[in-house]
Design an enzyme around this catalytic site. Structure first.
Site, PDB file in Angstrom:
ATOM      1  N   HIS A 111       0.814   5.752  -6.332  1.00  0.00           N
ATOM      2  CA  HIS A 111       1.000   6.931  -7.193  1.00  0.00           C
ATOM      3  C   HIS A 111       0.463   6.708  -8.617  1.00  0.00           C
ATOM      4  CE1 HIS A 111       3.254   9.143  -4.212  1.00  0.00           C
ATOM      5  NE2 HIS A 111       4.195   8.228  -4.138  1.00  0.00           N
TER       6      HIS A 111
ATOM      7  N   ASP B  79       1.215   6.139   3.788  1.00  0.00           N
ATOM      8  CA  ASP B  79       2.553   6.372   3.226  1.00  0.00           C
ATOM      9  C   ASP B  79       2.965   7.839   3.454  1.00  0.00           C
ATOM     10  OD1 ASP B  79       4.428   4.982   0.888  1.00  0.00           O
ATOM     11  OD2 ASP B  79       4.361   7.172   0.692  1.00  0.00           O
TER      12      ASP B  79
ATOM     13  N   HIS C  84       4.079   9.798   1.335  1.00  0.00           N
ATOM     14  CA  HIS C  84       3.735  10.602   0.158  1.00  0.00           C
ATOM     15  C   HIS C  84       2.235  10.501  -0.153  1.00  0.00           C
ATOM     16  CE1 HIS C  84       8.026   9.414  -0.211  1.00  0.00           C
ATOM     17  NE2 HIS C  84       8.159  10.699  -0.494  1.00  0.00           N
TER      18      HIS C  84
ATOM     19  N   ASP D 295       7.588   4.694   4.891  1.00  0.00           N
ATOM     20  CA  ASP D 295       8.568   5.771   4.732  1.00  0.00           C
ATOM     21  C   ASP D 295       8.279   6.966   5.644  1.00  0.00           C
ATOM     22  OD1 ASP D 295       6.311   6.215   3.216  1.00  0.00           O
ATOM     23  OD2 ASP D 295       7.367   6.553   1.325  1.00  0.00           O
TER      24      ASP D 295
END
Ligand SMILES: [Zn+2]
Length: 353
Positions: free
Chosen positions: A169, A205, A207, A294
């Protein structure tokens, strides 16, 4: 497969993050990495190494993907936070004021002297606490990513940078999403600088890998692909849509595959095939996989439905790309299973090559 692990990771241990108006315990905790280490002890994949990269070399590699004022901010952030108020030594630093995008007239070209404002200039959320050991931990993690890339440049089929805080991120000059330095981008750039003409980053991931996308968005030599929860409902919300295809010389070199919350393995696996086809079409000569776990059905902050055995198949499919591959450790918050799932993915990869 060599595993480059970060012995300083536990120096970054946030107490609380802001979530919907409440301060809640951090999800991104040192135990996550310890669970992976424990799983690797019972199912070893290769030597466990703590890399020693000379300062100047590490700084140069970080500066290839992050802007100098941002790196300088991170290096001095804790001291500046405590200098504001000695009582801050007992509190993690979190931002509480941000400039809106420049269309609203707010200035981001002038760095405020007030450190609380600087936090807002360089952070995009209030969920990423910064503390005394953050810089040391993040910097050592960048060293793991660089060491893994160098190992692959030296001829290894694969290497794993096992570090936290995670990285995908973090953008050229911002932190957020528990990330400060973009380990995957540092590895990808090191592979380019080491002679690979075309590098692909395939982010698995839950996200969207907004930081990595932003860093390489106008680049024709690095393909960024991300399979993730639809940003219409999932963090990081403001990037990760399917119509983001790259810009300028990098037009066509970004592929987002957003999937709805609740997606199970069959649909996720179909997206992975689409991603791997894009990597093959691009003609990548090396691959970086920001490995988030995740996507697991039991993850407390995510919404896909992958199960532990599915990660073996994910690893096998990634090995099918036939490319030298660097793995970085990103999300995955169901701490009891994150170790099993990480090692399943890596073992699936290692057994298939
Ligand atoms: Zn994640």
């Amino acid at each position: 497969m060599k595993i480059f692990h970060n012995p300083l990771h536990a120096q970054h241990a946030g107490r609380q993050e802001m979530f919907r108006g409440r301060m809640v315990p951090c999800h991104e905790v040192p135990a996550r990495l310890d669970f992976v280490l424990a799983a690797l002890q019972s199912r070893p994949l290769g030597p466990l190494l703590a890399p020693a990269i000379p300062d100047a070399e590490l700084h140069a590699a970080m500066a290839r993907v992050h802007r100098a004022p941002y790196l300088d901010f991170l290096a001095h952030a804790w001291d500046a936070w405590v200098a504001m108020d000695q009582a801050n030594a007992e509190r993690d630093a979190l931002p509480s004021v941000w400039p809106l995008p420049s269309r609203h007239g707010f200035r981001t070209d002038v760095v405020p002297r007030n450190f609380a404002a600087q936090l807002g200039l360089y952070a995009f959320d209030a969920g990423t606490p910064l503390m005394a050991g953050t810089w040391a931990a993040a910097r050592a993690g960048a060293g793991c990513a660089l060491a893994a890339a160098k190992d692959v440049l030296g001829g290894a089929r694969s290497a794993f940078a096992l570090s936290r805080p995670p990285g995908h991120h973090a953008g050229p000059d911002y932190f957020g999403g528990y990330c400060f330095l973009n380990n995957a981008a540092i590895a990808a750039q090191a592979l380019r600088d080491g002679g690979h003409p075309r590098v692909a980053v395939l982010d698995v991931d839950y996200h969207h890998g907004n930081g990595t996308q932003t860093i390489f968005y106008a680049r024709p030599d690095v393909l960024t692909v991300s399979i993730h929860g639809d940003p219409a409902t999932e963090y990081p919300f403001f990037l990760g849509h399917a119509d983001e295809r790259g810009a300028e010389a990098g037009e066509g070199c970004n592929l987002n595959l957003p999937l709805p919350r609740g997606t199970g393995f069959a649909a996720w696996r179909a997206a992975l095939d689409q991603a791997l086809n894009a990597v093959a079409r691009f003609g990548a000569t090396a691959l970086v996989v920001p490995m988030g776990l995740d996507t697991f059905a039991g993850d407390p902050i995510s919404g896909f439905q992958l199960h532990s055995t599915d990660y073996l198949a994910v690893g096998q499919a990634l090995a099918g790309a036939g490319l030298p591959t660097v793995f970085t450790f990103e999300g995955g918050y169901a701490v009891a299973e994150v170790g099993t799932n990480a090692v399943n993915l890596l073992e699936g990869f290692a057994q298939a090559v």
